[in-house]
Structures are given as structure tokens and as C-alpha cells.
Design a protein around this motif. Sequence first.
Motif, PDB file in Angstrom:
ATOM      1  N   THR A  81       0.859  -1.175   0.000  1.00 31.18           N
ATOM      2  CA  THR A  81       0.000   0.000   0.000  1.00 31.18           C
ATOM      3  C   THR A  81       0.898   1.228   0.000  1.00 31.18           C
ATOM      4  O   THR A  81       1.774   1.369   0.861  1.00 31.18           O
ATOM      5  CB  THR A  81      -0.915   0.022   1.232  1.00 31.18           C
ATOM      6  OG1 THR A  81      -1.756  -1.139   1.209  1.00 31.18           O
ATOM      7  CG2 THR A  81      -1.795   1.275   1.239  1.00 31.18           C
ATOM      8  N   ILE A  82       0.695   2.101  -0.980  1.00 29.96           N
ATOM      9  CA  ILE A  82       1.540   3.278  -1.145  1.00 29.96           C
ATOM     10  C   ILE A  82       0.655   4.516  -1.091  1.00 29.96           C
ATOM     11  O   ILE A  82      -0.289   4.652  -1.876  1.00 29.96           O
ATOM     12  CB  ILE A  82       2.313   3.219  -2.481  1.00 29.96           C
ATOM     13  CG1 ILE A  82       3.160   1.939  -2.538  1.00 29.96           C
ATOM     14  CG2 ILE A  82       3.187   4.448  -2.662  1.00 29.96           C
ATOM     15  CD1 ILE A  82       3.880   1.734  -3.854  1.00 29.96           C
ATOM     16  N   THR A  83       0.950   5.402  -0.160  1.00 27.38           N
ATOM     17  CA  THR A  83       0.181   6.642   0.016  1.00 27.38           C
ATOM     18  C   THR A  83       1.102   7.836  -0.147  1.00 27.38           C
ATOM     19  O   THR A  83       2.143   7.915   0.514  1.00 27.38           O
ATOM     20  CB  THR A  83      -0.475   6.674   1.411  1.00 27.38           C
ATOM     21  OG1 THR A  83      -1.368   5.557   1.543  1.00 27.38           O
ATOM     22  CG2 THR A  83      -1.255   7.969   1.606  1.00 27.38           C
ATOM     23  N   HIS A  84       0.725   8.733  -1.053  1.00 22.25           N
ATOM     24  CA  HIS A  84       1.508   9.937  -1.328  1.00 22.25           C
ATOM     25  C   HIS A  84       2.980   9.598  -1.569  1.00 22.25           C
ATOM     26  O   HIS A  84       3.889  10.242  -1.052  1.00 22.25           O
ATOM     27  CB  HIS A  84       1.361  10.945  -0.185  1.00 22.25           C
ATOM     28  CG  HIS A  84      -0.062  11.345   0.072  1.00 22.25           C
ATOM     29  ND1 HIS A  84      -0.888  11.834  -0.922  1.00 22.25           N
ATOM     30  CD2 HIS A  84      -0.818  11.285   1.203  1.00 22.25           C
ATOM     31  CE1 HIS A  84      -2.085  12.086  -0.417  1.00 22.25           C
ATOM     32  NE2 HIS A  84      -2.073  11.753   0.862  1.00 22.25           N
ATOM     33  N   GLY A  85       3.193   8.531  -2.359  1.00 24.77           N
ATOM     34  CA  GLY A  85       4.535   8.169  -2.786  1.00 24.77           C
ATOM     35  C   GLY A  85       5.328   7.339  -1.814  1.00 24.77           C
ATOM     36  O   GLY A  85       6.467   6.963  -2.111  1.00 24.77           O
ATOM     37  N   LYS A  86       4.769   6.984  -0.657  1.00 22.10           N
ATOM     38  CA  LYS A  86       5.511   6.261   0.370  1.00 22.10           C
ATOM     39  C   LYS A  86       4.808   4.951   0.701  1.00 22.10           C
ATOM     40  O   LYS A  86       3.595   4.899   0.862  1.00 22.10           O
ATOM     41  CB  LYS A  86       5.623   7.116   1.639  1.00 22.10           C
ATOM     42  CG  LYS A  86       6.391   6.456   2.771  1.00 22.10           C
ATOM     43  CD  LYS A  86       6.439   7.367   3.986  1.00 22.10           C
ATOM     44  CE  LYS A  86       7.170   6.711   5.145  1.00 22.10           C
ATOM     45  NZ  LYS A  86       7.201   7.598   6.346  1.00 22.10           N
ATOM     46  N   VAL A  87       5.598   3.872   0.802  1.00 20.69           N
ATOM     47  CA  VAL A  87       5.046   2.584   1.205  1.00 20.69           C
ATOM     48  C   VAL A  87       4.627   2.656   2.667  1.00 20.69           C
ATOM     49  O   VAL A  87       5.453   2.894   3.555  1.00 20.69           O
ATOM     50  CB  VAL A  87       6.069   1.453   0.999  1.00 20.69           C
ATOM     51  CG1 VAL A  87       5.525   0.132   1.561  1.00 20.69           C
ATOM     52  CG2 VAL A  87       6.398   1.293  -0.483  1.00 20.69           C
ATOM     53  N   VAL A  88       3.332   2.465   2.919  1.00 17.86           N
ATOM     54  CA  VAL A  88       2.809   2.566   4.283  1.00 17.86           C
ATOM     55  C   VAL A  88       2.289   1.229   4.795  1.00 17.86           C
ATOM     56  O   VAL A  88       1.868   1.128   5.952  1.00 17.86           O
ATOM     57  CB  VAL A  88       1.683   3.625   4.362  1.00 17.86           C
ATOM     58  CG1 VAL A  88       2.221   5.009   4.034  1.00 17.86           C
ATOM     59  CG2 VAL A  88       0.510   3.258   3.446  1.00 17.86           C
ATOM     60  N   GLY A  89       2.323   0.199   3.952  1.00 17.99           N
ATOM     61  CA  GLY A  89       1.847  -1.095   4.400  1.00 17.99           C
ATOM     62  C   GLY A  89       2.290  -2.211   3.480  1.00 17.99           C
ATOM     63  O   GLY A  89       2.458  -2.019   2.266  1.00 17.99           O
ATOM     64  N   GLU A  90       2.502  -3.377   4.062  1.00 19.40           N
ATOM     65  CA  GLU A  90       2.841  -4.591   3.320  1.00 19.40           C
ATOM     66  C   GLU A  90       1.944  -5.715   3.820  1.00 19.40           C
ATOM     67  O   GLU A  90       1.791  -5.907   5.025  1.00 19.40           O
ATOM     68  CB  GLU A  90       4.298  -4.976   3.540  1.00 19.40           C
ATOM     69  CG  GLU A  90       4.696  -6.282   2.856  1.00 19.40           C
ATOM     70  CD  GLU A  90       5.827  -7.009   3.570  1.00 19.40           C
ATOM     71  OE1 GLU A  90       6.790  -7.389   2.894  1.00 19.40           O
ATOM     72  OE2 GLU A  90       5.732  -7.207   4.801  1.00 19.40           O
ATOM     73  N   GLU A  91       1.347  -6.444   2.880  1.00 17.14           N
ATOM     74  CA  GLU A  91       0.549  -7.617   3.235  1.00 17.14           C
ATOM     75  C   GLU A  91       1.056  -8.809   2.438  1.00 17.14           C
ATOM     76  O   GLU A  91       1.246  -8.714   1.218  1.00 17.14           O
ATOM     77  CB  GLU A  91      -0.931  -7.386   2.920  1.00 17.14           C
ATOM     78  CG  GLU A  91      -1.816  -8.571   3.260  1.00 17.14           C
ATOM     79  CD  GLU A  91      -3.277  -8.340   2.921  1.00 17.14           C
ATOM     80  OE1 GLU A  91      -4.085  -9.259   3.139  1.00 17.14           O
ATOM     81  OE2 GLU A  91      -3.602  -7.245   2.434  1.00 17.14           O
ATOM     82  N   PHE A  92       1.316  -9.920   3.119  1.00 16.72           N
ATOM     83  CA  PHE A  92       1.800 -11.116   2.453  1.00 16.72           C
ATOM     84  C   PHE A  92       0.736 -12.195   2.508  1.00 16.72           C
ATOM     85  O   PHE A  92       0.216 -12.521   3.582  1.00 16.72           O
ATOM     86  CB  PHE A  92       3.082 -11.608   3.131  1.00 16.72           C
ATOM     87  CG  PHE A  92       3.640 -12.874   2.541  1.00 16.72           C
ATOM     88  CD1 PHE A  92       4.079 -12.913   1.231  1.00 16.72           C
ATOM     89  CD2 PHE A  92       3.710 -14.039   3.303  1.00 16.72           C
ATOM     90  CE1 PHE A  92       4.591 -14.077   0.676  1.00 16.72           C
ATOM     91  CE2 PHE A  92       4.223 -15.215   2.773  1.00 16.72           C
ATOM     92  CZ  PHE A  92       4.670 -15.228   1.446  1.00 16.72           C
ATOM     93  N   THR A  93       0.396 -12.742   1.353  1.00 18.51           N
ATOM     94  CA  THR A  93      -0.560 -13.836   1.248  1.00 18.51           C
ATOM     95  C   THR A  93       0.224 -15.106   0.970  1.00 18.51           C
ATOM     96  O   THR A  93       0.674 -15.341  -0.157  1.00 18.51           O
ATOM     97  CB  THR A  93      -1.572 -13.584   0.117  1.00 18.51           C
ATOM     98  OG1 THR A  93      -2.225 -12.328   0.324  1.00 18.51           O
ATOM     99  CG2 THR A  93      -2.608 -14.702   0.058  1.00 18.51           C
ATOM    100  N   PRO A  94       0.445 -15.963   1.977  1.00 15.20           N
ATOM    101  CA  PRO A  94       1.297 -17.143   1.790  1.00 15.20           C
ATOM    102  C   PRO A  94       0.638 -18.197   0.910  1.00 15.20           C
ATOM    103  O   PRO A  94      -0.582 -18.378   0.930  1.00 15.20           O
ATOM    104  CB  PRO A  94       1.497 -17.653   3.219  1.00 15.20           C
ATOM    105  CG  PRO A  94       0.299 -17.162   3.963  1.00 15.20           C
ATOM    106  CD  PRO A  94      -0.073 -15.847   3.345  1.00 15.20           C
TER     107      PRO A  94
END
Length: 378
Positions: A327-340
Motif C-alpha cells: 500500500t503506497i500513500t503519497h509516494g511512500k510505502v505505508v503497508g505490506e501484506e503477504f498472502t502465503p
Amino acid sequence: MPLRSPRWIRVIAGGAALALAAGCSLLDGSDDAGGKSGSPVAPVASAGAPTPGAPSPTAPPRPPAVPGTVTIAFGGDVHFSERTEARLAAGPETALGPLHETFARADFAMVNLESAITERGTAEEKLYHFRTPASSLDALAASGVDVVGMANNHAVDYGPVGLQDSLEAARTSALPVIGIGTDTAAAFRPWIAEANGVKVAFVAASQVQDLTNAKYAAGPRKPGIASALTATRLVQAVKEAKAAADVVVVYMHWGIEGQKCPSAEQKTLAQKLADAGAAAVVGTHAHVMQGAGMLGKTYVGYGFGNFLWYGTSPYPDSDDTGVTTLTITHGKVVGEEFTPAFIDGRGVPVPQTGAEAERITRRRDSLRPCTGLTAPPA
């Protein structure tokens, strides 16, 4: 199988398909609340926008659009060879299996097609060769993929004739293909698209030292792949993309096969790309997952591992895989989600739950210490 409705609002520029549509020879090298209209911006109508079609009946509802925020889902290496060749005719079950739903929920999704797109040509003098018909691009589009990278060590497995066919497939495909082109400029040209008011540029290149990079690196008047054996041209491409887009994503083919820790060359290049303005630097090639995290303000995922895989691999844990969604907000990565996920006997990545999902996720997270990266935002 029909292509799903395009999820991006507007194509700004294309990769290899754009350069070919502009007439380069091989020798010379709108919006709506639910997503994107797919109307290209003149004069790049042939930039590679997916043809509108009926959405998959199994596609999950997408989260509401958030202005200034985009989500990007990544998978690893894909083949349509041997046991996975039949996936081209998977019918209602899309080529990539159930993980197409994870791709469909994101604003953008990308994988690496580690194969020449040809049914002709002469195999190069190497141990492994992969090729697939042009219909593979339609199959990937129907599976929720928005852009495909071909900067890798198998893109030209079938020589100049195979390369010509791959470029023609990219030119005529509704699915954008990057990292390969009629010349250097085309191979490094980003695909730029917009969602939720955010322009995202995708660039692809290969750092793998092999026959393909030695023999088929694109040149000023020579078709081939985007080579990152020297960083200068790739860094320039990232800077140019950053000037044209809000977010730059670099999809690399790099690292050492079977190694769970990134090489010194990977780390050095990741830093240069971060300094050039990339919001995310991700990659494949090692056939196993490598660690991921933050390098300052830049997200780095050193290795996503195998994804849709043609056969068995000699490396332990090579069937552990998944989808990484940023998830990228205003050019910055603000979240990562991993689906195994786990690659089953058909070569298909199958999402996991319970103890197996926890095992794969824990093992993936355990790979971070040797990267020198910090934990990404949850």
C-alpha cells in the motif's frame, strides 16, 4: 477466456509495446467509482491497455478507492511449460489459480514471465529453455495481472527468431510488457498508469550474469532485454520515470540461485535505485524467497521466489511462495501484506491457511536479518 475489465484509470505511457507501435524496426533498433476506465491518453493509444471485457464471475469485491493511495500486488516467476502448460486452457479456473483474487483486489498486479514468447526459433546453448505461445499474455491478463516483466535470463531462449516473436507479441498484446524492446530506450521505457489520482511507473531490468545478458542486452540499435550489469542506464531510467510519475517501482531479475540472502551486488544496486527515487525495488531469480523490508524510505523485496512453476526445483523451500501487496500513500510505502501460498503438484500457487500459512510467513520474515533492511509497515 475473456479479459477482465481493466482496473486502472488511464495509461500514460507503455513499455516495449509502445516503441514497437511507433514503428521501430528490429534492426533499428473518466474515471469511475469502481476503478478505471482504461481510456489511453493521446497519442499513446497503443501503449498496451488491456481490452475491456466482462469481469471474472469469481472476482472478489474491490475495496473502495482512496485518493492518493494505490495498492500493488507482486508475484514471482511464471512459466507455461511442462506441467504448467495446461494452465493456458484452465477455463473458469484462471491460469494462476485462486491467487488471481488477490491480484484482482489490488490496483495493479505484476509478475515476471520467465520465458520467450514464441513457437519458433532455435534453442540457445544453455541447459534450460522456456517458451510459451502469445496466448500466455491473455491468460495472465485474465488472471488479474496488469503488467508483465520480461527482463530475465530466459526471455531470449530461442534466439533472434524467438526474440522477434516476443517483441511482436508484446506489440500486439493488450497486456503491457516491459524490460524488453527494440533498442535500449524501448527496453528501459516504463509503463506508466494512473489509479486513484496516483501515477505509477513500472521499470524492469536484469542483473543476472548469463548468456542472455551477454548476448541479448538491448543496445542503441539492437533489440533485447534491459540489462543492469552496469547500473548507470537503469538509474537513469528510474530518475526519468520519477520525473514523470508519483511512484516508481523497479522489478529486478537478480541474485544467486538457491541463496536465501541477497548478494552484495543486489544490495549495492538496491541502494542506488533507492537513491534515484524508487518507492519499491522488488525481484526474482533465486528460486527461493529472499528477505524484504525497508531501505530508508524505499521498500525492497529481494526475492519473491517461484510462482507458477514448470517443475521441481533442487533448492529447499522452493515451493514456498505467495503474493506481496504494498500500500503506497503519497509516494511512500505505508503497508505490506503477504498472502502465503504453496506450489502444488500442478505447479500452481495455492493460498494456505492455518499452521501452514504461519510456517511460510514466519520463514519469510526470518530471512530479513541478512538483508540489512528494517521491518516494513504492517
